[in-house]
Each structure stands twice: as structure tokens, then as C-alpha cells.
Design a protein around this motif. Sequence first.
Motif, PDB file in Angstrom:
ATOM      1  N   LEU A   1       9.920  11.815  15.957  1.00 58.17           N
ATOM      2  CA  LEU A   1       8.832  10.942  16.399  1.00 58.17           C
ATOM      3  C   LEU A   1       7.545  11.209  15.624  1.00 58.17           C
ATOM      4  CD1 LEU A   1       9.406  10.993  20.266  1.00 58.17           C
ATOM      5  CD2 LEU A   1       9.972   9.155  18.673  1.00 58.17           C
ATOM      6  N   VAL A   2       7.185  12.488  15.514  1.00 63.75           N
ATOM      7  CA  VAL A   2       5.911  12.832  14.878  1.00 63.75           C
ATOM      8  C   VAL A   2       5.930  12.490  13.399  1.00 63.75           C
ATOM      9  CG1 VAL A   2       4.409  14.760  14.262  1.00 63.75           C
ATOM     10  CG2 VAL A   2       5.357  14.611  16.568  1.00 63.75           C
ATOM     11  N   ILE A   3       7.001  12.887  12.702  1.00 64.79           N
ATOM     12  CA  ILE A   3       7.053  12.647  11.259  1.00 64.79           C
ATOM     13  C   ILE A   3       7.122  11.153  10.961  1.00 64.79           C
ATOM     14  CG2 ILE A   3       8.489  12.983   9.203  1.00 64.79           C
ATOM     15  CD1 ILE A   3       9.168  15.743  10.223  1.00 64.79           C
ATOM     16  N   GLY A   4       7.962  10.421  11.704  1.00 69.96           N
ATOM     17  CA  GLY A   4       8.074   8.988  11.458  1.00 69.96           C
ATOM     18  C   GLY A   4       6.772   8.253  11.704  1.00 69.96           C
TER      19      GLY A   4
ATOM     20  N   GLY B   1       0.793  -1.228   0.000  1.00 67.92           N
ATOM     21  CA  GLY B   1       0.000   0.000   0.000  1.00 67.92           C
ATOM     22  C   GLY B   1       0.823   1.273   0.000  1.00 67.92           C
ATOM     23  N   THR B   2       2.139   1.193   0.171  1.00 65.86           N
ATOM     24  CA  THR B   2       2.972   2.403   0.125  1.00 65.86           C
ATOM     25  C   THR B   2       3.185   2.807  -1.331  1.00 65.86           C
ATOM     26  OG1 THR B   2       4.976   1.062   0.175  1.00 65.86           O
ATOM     27  CG2 THR B   2       4.141   1.851   2.282  1.00 65.86           C
ATOM     28  N   PRO B   3       3.162   4.095  -1.627  1.00 67.00           N
ATOM     29  CA  PRO B   3       3.200   4.541  -3.037  1.00 67.00           C
ATOM     30  C   PRO B   3       4.592   4.531  -3.652  1.00 67.00           C
ATOM     31  CG  PRO B   3       3.047   6.442  -1.586  1.00 67.00           C
ATOM     32  CD  PRO B   3       2.959   5.229  -0.707  1.00 67.00           C
ATOM     33  N   LEU B   4       5.652   4.482  -2.862  1.00 63.51           N
ATOM     34  CA  LEU B   4       6.999   4.646  -3.389  1.00 63.51           C
ATOM     35  C   LEU B   4       7.752   3.319  -3.387  1.00 63.51           C
ATOM     36  CD1 LEU B   4       8.075   7.952  -1.585  1.00 63.51           C
ATOM     37  CD2 LEU B   4       7.250   7.694  -3.935  1.00 63.51           C
TER      38      LEU B   4
ATOM     39  N   GLN C   1       1.620   5.745   9.693  1.00 57.74           N
ATOM     40  CA  GLN C   1       0.161   5.643   9.797  1.00 57.74           C
ATOM     41  C   GLN C   1      -0.530   6.098   8.517  1.00 57.74           C
ATOM     42  OE1 GLN C   1      -1.017   7.788  13.307  1.00 57.74           O
ATOM     43  NE2 GLN C   1      -0.314   6.160  14.703  1.00 57.74           N
ATOM     44  N   ALA C   2       0.049   7.073   7.838  1.00 55.72           N
ATOM     45  CA  ALA C   2      -0.551   7.563   6.596  1.00 55.72           C
ATOM     46  C   ALA C   2      -0.253   6.640   5.420  1.00 55.72           C
ATOM     47  CB  ALA C   2      -0.049   8.970   6.291  1.00 55.72           C
ATOM     48  N   GLY C   3       0.604   5.663   5.594  1.00 52.22           N
ATOM     49  CA  GLY C   3       0.930   4.752   4.514  1.00 52.22           C
ATOM     50  C   GLY C   3       1.869   5.321   3.481  1.00 52.22           C
ATOM     51  N   VAL C   4       2.565   6.414   3.816  1.00 55.25           N
ATOM     52  CA  VAL C   4       3.508   7.004   2.867  1.00 55.25           C
ATOM     53  C   VAL C   4       4.760   6.157   2.759  1.00 55.25           C
ATOM     54  CG1 VAL C   4       4.878   9.063   2.337  1.00 55.25           C
ATOM     55  CG2 VAL C   4       2.595   9.295   3.329  1.00 55.25           C
ATOM     56  N   VAL C   5       5.279   5.673   3.888  1.00 55.25           N
ATOM     57  CA  VAL C   5       6.458   4.806   3.914  1.00 55.25           C
ATOM     58  C   VAL C   5       6.157   3.619   4.823  1.00 55.25           C
ATOM     59  CG1 VAL C   5       8.105   6.681   3.479  1.00 55.25           C
ATOM     60  CG2 VAL C   5       7.483   6.086   5.832  1.00 55.25           C
ATOM     61  N   GLY C   6       6.960   2.586   4.682  1.00 57.41           N
ATOM     62  CA  GLY C   6       6.787   1.415   5.522  1.00 57.41           C
ATOM     63  C   GLY C   6       7.603   1.513   6.799  1.00 57.41           C
TER      64      GLY C   6
END
Length: 532
Positions: free
Chosen positions: A398-401, A358-361, A406-411
Motif C-alpha cells: 500500500l505505502v510503496i504503491g 510526467g512519469t520518467p520511465l 503520488q511522487a510521479g515515479v510510475v502511473g
Amino acid sequence: MIKQLMQKLRLANLLRQDSTKSEQADQAWSFTEDPNQNIKLLSEAIGNSMDLRTKLLSLVKGQHVAVLYLESMVNSASLQDNVIRPLQSETEDKAILSLSPRVLLETLATQFITLGDLNLTDSLTKAVEALLAGQTVLLVKGFAGALLADTAGPKVRNIEPPQTEVVVRGAHEGFVEELVTNVSLLRRRLRTAELTLDCLRLGSYSQTTVAIAYLRGLTNPKLVEEVKRRLKGIKIDAILESGYVEQFIEDHPFSPFPTVSNTERPDVVAAKLLEGRVAIIVDGSPFTLVVPTLLVEAFQNAEDYFSRPWYASMIRMVRYIAFAISVLTPAVYVALVTFHQEVIPTPLLITVAAAAEGTPLPSFPEAFSMSLVFEILREAGVRMPRALGQAVSIVGTLVIGQAAIQAGVVGAPIVIAISITALASFVVLPLADVSALLRVFFLFLAAVLGLVGVLFGVIFIVTHLASLRSFGVPFLSPFAPLTPADLKDTVVRAPLWSMVTRPRLIGWHDPKRMEFRLQPSPPDEDEGGEST
């Protein structure tokens, strides 16, 4: 023939006119016997600076001394107590009326001014340099020269613990921005007459004082001469920090690996000098340069030599492993996920695949973008005020990671890999910038060729390291060329009593540093069991 003769006469006339003009210029730019004219010349030489102060002190009948100094460069207490107050306390019974102007200044220097560093000069250029260095210039009527009194002493930072080389056990004092203080810290550790300091000035505008420190009789004289040659070859308008000097004297300016080391710790510099190296101390910088330097020194710490060898050796191994992790982890992750999935254990492969679903990259852009985000957070944490920098770096990570996962941008696996890389990159601080560059280099190779590209990259880097020199010394020594006697202070740290000799390629001029058979042992016992 006549034409050539006329050309020679015309050339001789032009040379005569040029010499006449230069003599007139020299006469205009020199001291006169009129102190008012001398004050005007000195003031114009420094651009009528707002901090130039002139005091006219009356000694006895008709005798005056003009005192010039830069208020921003002198020690006010020293000037008042050692120069102005003694001169103002003169009385009528001082028999100096009949003295010539030059003898008058000499008498003031020997009998009244209570300073150790006093010099007479008839050079206006030296007087200007003395003013800019914080000295006080004294002028009297009838003498085409000046008396220079060393009253320099601007406020400097107090001696504090080093910010970049923190130790638990060891001295907690580091170099500051004042050259004299740094030299005193060094002399406190090397109280020997063999410690030699040669000074020169660099920068046409800054006139920065640079001291070359070495141990006479121990350091190779050719190394000292080479350091001086490279420093004298620096033609620049200003030297504002030791980093300027480092970039002008290093052997391989296009290599990412530094071939000139720097340190804030006086004990480290003293230890390097005892090995036969040369230290370069730059006025205005708390970082001292040391040459030659080796790759293994980046993995050494001052505390290694203050603690017992077993734990120090283990920590050194950890540093080597951490450097490899910081450089290779993202590249190995991308290579395995993209080209070599069969190498990954099946349960771990299933976990990674589920996290990446599900990650786009793809894996390479994912790893590269997260590495870029880490570098941004690191730079923000360093450049922001200290109170905010730590909060930004920790909260931002912490926040960005967490939000990216959670947003599914990266695994999650790539976030873990980059986090481990970030922590490992700070273990070997002297090579932190190198690890950041190599990380990107290996990442691109892994994205194109997989583990084969990573292997080719390792071979290329090792070959490059083997080609480097630091002031003629191989950068990879004692590994290449192999020096077995020097391996006791590389990956492991042998006991101090076993380090009998200095590094062979550096301290060969005087190889022995301690006596043999210094290994400690319990006392012998006689046949009755009592200690002897």
C-alpha cells in the motif's frame, strides 16, 4: 616368454597380498566374543558420539547384557518399559545360566523383551545402521553378534492442517516429517492389501528412507520399475527433503514446468494412487511426490471433489483465467501502450495517457520495475516471521504503491495491472513460480515485438508443453493427445457418478473405477401418486 611369466607371478602375488589385507580388514571390522571390544568398535564407528549411552545390566550370577543406544534417537519410555525394566527384573530362579550366549539372547527376545521388532545379527555394519536409526543393540559375552531392538521414536510434529493446500470442506490433516506417521495416514484411507510399500535408502551420509507406494494390480508394473530405477540411480551424500528426489527423477530438468507433483494431503495421494499413479514418501519431509503428473492437475483442488460439480467447474475456469492474467497482463499492457494504442478505446487511452504524463520511465521499465518490487515484497513476506510477514507485505504494498503514484515515479494504470497480476498469481499455487518466470519472458517479448511477440511466446510455450513427458505420459494429456473420455475432469468437473473410468494413459491397466448407471434419481411413483 619368461618376462611375461614373471609379470603374471608378480601380479598374482600382489592380488594374494590384497586379498590377505582385505581378509584382515574384514576380521578387524566384525563382531568378537568380547562385549567390551564390540562396544569399542561400535563407539568408534559412530565417532565416539556424545549421545551414545551404554548400560551394563546384571541378569544372574556372572551373566551380563550390554545395552547400547543413541539417546537422541530412541524413545526413552519404550526403552525403559520394554527393554531395561524386564531385564532388570530377572531373579535367581531363571534357568538361563546353562544357556549358550546365542540362545540366551534368543530367550531374552522371546520371553522378556516386550517388543515386536527384534532381530539377531552378526554384521557390525547392520548394528551401526540400527544404532543410527534409533534401535537398541544388546551384547552378551561369548556371542559374536548382537540383538537389535526397535526402540526408535524421536519427538515429531503433531498432525496439523496442511499449510499450502487449505480447504473449507474436507479432511484437515496433512503429512508430517515422520515416514511411519505418513504411511499410517495413507493406510487409513486405503485399507486394502493391494497397497504396497517398497522401501530403499538414499544418501551415503543421511541414509534417508524413501517409500514407494502404489496399488498392486492397478498400477502399471513398468511405471513402478521405472520409479525404482530412477531412485536407485541417485548417488548423493544426503537426501534432506523430497525436493532433492524431485530434481533427480524429473523428465525435463531444464523446463520451468514441474513434471513431478507434490502434496501435503493424504487424501490427494490416495486419490492419485487410485488412478494408477505412484507416490514417493521421503522420511523427514511433509511433502509427498506423485508421478506421473499432468498440467491440468495444477488447476485442480481437493475440495473440487467434495462439493457439487457446478460451482467446482466455475472455480476451475476462474483458475485458468487467473493463470492467464498472472502471466500475460503486464505484457499485454506494455504491448498496447507501446505499439497498439489504436486498439485501446479512446476514453481509456486518454485516461492512461493522462496518468502516464510526467512519469520518467517508459512503459517497459515501469512494468519491469514494479514486477521486481512485487517479487521483493512477496519474498520478504514469506521469509520474515509470520507475525511480521503479513504486516510487511500489506503495508509495504500500500505505502510503496501509493507513494510511487503520488511522487510521479510510475502511473496508476501499471500499479493496477501489477496488483491484479499479483492476486491472480496466488490462485494457482502449484504454478506460482512458473507464472513469475513466464511473466518476465512475455514482458520482454512484448517490449520488442508487441502483441506479435506475445503471440509468438504463447505458441512457443504451448509447443514446449506438448513436448514434455512425465514418466512417459504426455504432459498436456488429455488435450494432446486428445482423450474425450478424460475431458470430464479438466476445465470442468463432471459429476462423480459420471467418472466411470480412470485416466486412459495412466490407469489403463484397470480402467473401470465404478459401476455404470449410478446417477441418483428420485423414486418412481405409481399411477396413484404414491412412491414405490
